[in-house]
Design a protein around this motif. Structure first.
Motif, PDB file in Angstrom:
ATOM      1  N   SER A   1       0.819  -1.202   0.000  1.00 23.18           N
ATOM      2  CA  SER A   1       0.000   0.000   0.000  1.00 23.18           C
ATOM      3  C   SER A   1       0.858   1.260   0.000  1.00 23.18           C
ATOM      4  O   SER A   1       0.575   2.231  -0.724  1.00 23.18           O
ATOM      5  CB  SER A   1      -0.934  -0.014   1.215  1.00 23.18           C
ATOM      6  OG  SER A   1      -1.825   1.071   1.183  1.00 23.18           O
TER       7      SER A   1
ATOM      8  N   PRO B   1      -6.556   0.217   3.834  1.00 22.38           N
ATOM      9  CA  PRO B   1      -6.669  -1.252   3.742  1.00 22.38           C
ATOM     10  C   PRO B   1      -6.055  -1.970   4.937  1.00 22.38           C
ATOM     11  O   PRO B   1      -6.511  -3.058   5.309  1.00 22.38           O
ATOM     12  CB  PRO B   1      -5.918  -1.590   2.449  1.00 22.38           C
ATOM     13  CG  PRO B   1      -4.993  -0.441   2.233  1.00 22.38           C
ATOM     14  CD  PRO B   1      -5.697   0.760   2.758  1.00 22.38           C
TER      15      PRO B   1
ATOM     16  N   THR C   1      -8.557  -1.969   7.724  1.00 24.32           N
ATOM     17  CA  THR C   1      -9.580  -2.968   7.387  1.00 24.32           C
ATOM     18  C   THR C   1      -9.135  -4.353   7.827  1.00 24.32           C
ATOM     19  O   THR C   1      -9.875  -5.091   8.489  1.00 24.32           O
ATOM     20  CB  THR C   1      -9.833  -2.979   5.871  1.00 24.32           C
ATOM     21  OG1 THR C   1     -10.222  -1.686   5.456  1.00 24.32           O
ATOM     22  CG2 THR C   1     -10.933  -3.964   5.515  1.00 24.32           C
ATOM     23  N   TYR C   2      -7.917  -4.702   7.477  1.00 25.21           N
ATOM     24  CA  TYR C   2      -7.400  -6.024   7.831  1.00 25.21           C
ATOM     25  C   TYR C   2      -7.256  -6.193   9.337  1.00 25.21           C
ATOM     26  O   TYR C   2      -7.655  -7.214   9.908  1.00 25.21           O
ATOM     27  CB  TYR C   2      -6.053  -6.241   7.145  1.00 25.21           C
ATOM     28  CG  TYR C   2      -5.357  -7.505   7.565  1.00 25.21           C
ATOM     29  CD1 TYR C   2      -5.803  -8.745   7.128  1.00 25.21           C
ATOM     30  CD2 TYR C   2      -4.258  -7.460   8.416  1.00 25.21           C
ATOM     31  CE1 TYR C   2      -5.175  -9.907   7.511  1.00 25.21           C
ATOM     32  CE2 TYR C   2      -3.622  -8.624   8.813  1.00 25.21           C
ATOM     33  CZ  TYR C   2      -4.080  -9.839   8.361  1.00 25.21           C
ATOM     34  OH  TYR C   2      -3.461 -10.986   8.760  1.00 25.21           O
TER      35      TYR C   2
END
Length: 308
Positions: free
Chosen positions: A197, A232, A235-236
């Motif tokens: 990312s 992200p 989110t994980y």
């Protein structure tokens, strides 16, 4: 946003019904006789068998058992274990240690994973990046039960740096090694996700614009690269907290931790269907709520995201 929250909460109803029905179906397929497990594998008379079957609804059809469970679960009445303890009290007694273990594992995962992943992304294709990728690949490849037994043998038995097992009177220091074992595989995924990312955002248009405006590299990385890269990753990590609590069964069993995972494992061995379904369903609901909280955090990290 409240409409979105209400809509997501309503989605938990079919999740709850589907999860409990699937669990009931799978547990009924397991071999063994729960009444013999209850009696310690000793001969049981027909009268005693009939009484136990009636007490725990073992002779009812699968669908009837499921309906009775759902009906009682609405009022948080999950029935009793074979030893006579209310399942709700069992969850209440074992859930805190699982939460502490999962939070400790998540903290290790998040801190080390984000720091190492960010440094690897900023130094993409360099020596540090290569070493980090190789180490993370090794950690992903090794099963968690292998890591757990090796860590227990090395640091608990041979070196005696930490207790080999935890037991009933657990302390935070005793949970450090199990938390590290639980975080190992997830830690590797966090590194790779953060690294990818960050590397992608370094070449984004808004980052090039920020550099063209004369902003220092520290400000560019902090305000424009990291903030977008963490979406992200959060989110994980958020969903991973629920997964860590639900997936702690192996770690808790290896280190004899009196948590929800170890309790579910023992209940499976005894054939206590209602106990297993109640515990797993509870963890499913935790997983769903963590997913909702992660979605709401998106708006904090990225102002462009709005929920209607």
């Amino acid at each position: 946003m409240w409409w979105y929250v209400g809509k997501r909460l309503l989605q938990t109803i079919p999740v709850f019904l589907g999860a409990t029905l699937i669990l009931f179906s799978l547990l009924k397929l397991r071999p063994g006789d729960p009444i013999l497990n209850l009696a310690g594998n000793k001969p049981v008379s027909q009268e005693v068998r009939d009484a136990l079957a009636a007490q725990y609804n073992l002779d009812d059809p699968l669908f009837v058992q499921w309906v009775l469970f759902v009906k009682n679960a609405i009022t948080f009445n999950f029935g009793e274990t074979f030893s006579g303890q209310p399942v709700f009290d069992l969850i209440k007694d074992t859930f805190p240690v699982t939460v502490v273990l999962a939070v400790m594992a998540l903290a290790i995962d998040a801190i080390l994973g984000i720091i190492l992943g960010t440094l690897a992304g900023l130094r993409r294709n360099g020596a540090f990046d290569t070493v980090v990728l190789v180490i993370s690949l090794i950690l992903i490849s090794v099963p968690i039960f292998v890591v757990g037994f090796v860590a227990q043998l090395t640091f608990g038995v041979k070196l005696q740096w930490v207790p080999a097992t935890v037991g009933g009177d657990w302390t935070l220091s005793e949970l450090v090694l199990p938390a590290i074992v639980l975080a190992v595989a997830n830690f590797a995924y966090t590194i790779r996700l953060t690294r990818t990312s960050v590397a992608e955002n370094l070449t984004a248009d808004h980052v090039r614009t920020a550099r063209a405006k004369g902003l220092s590299n520290r400000l560019v990385v902090r305000n424009h690269v990291l903030r977008n890269s963490l979406v992200p990753v959060v989110t994980y990590l958020g969903i991973n907290l629920g997964a860590l609590m639900a997936g702690a069964i192996i770690t808790e069993t290896i280190f004899n931790i009196p948590g929800v995972g170890n309790t579910a494992f023992l209940a499976i061995q005894r054939g206590e269907t209602s106990t297993v379904v109640a515990i797993v369903t509870f963890m499913v609901m935790v997983y769903v709520l963590m997913s909702l909280l992660v979605d709401l955090l998106y708006a904090v990290l990225d102002p462009r995201i709005r929920y209607v």
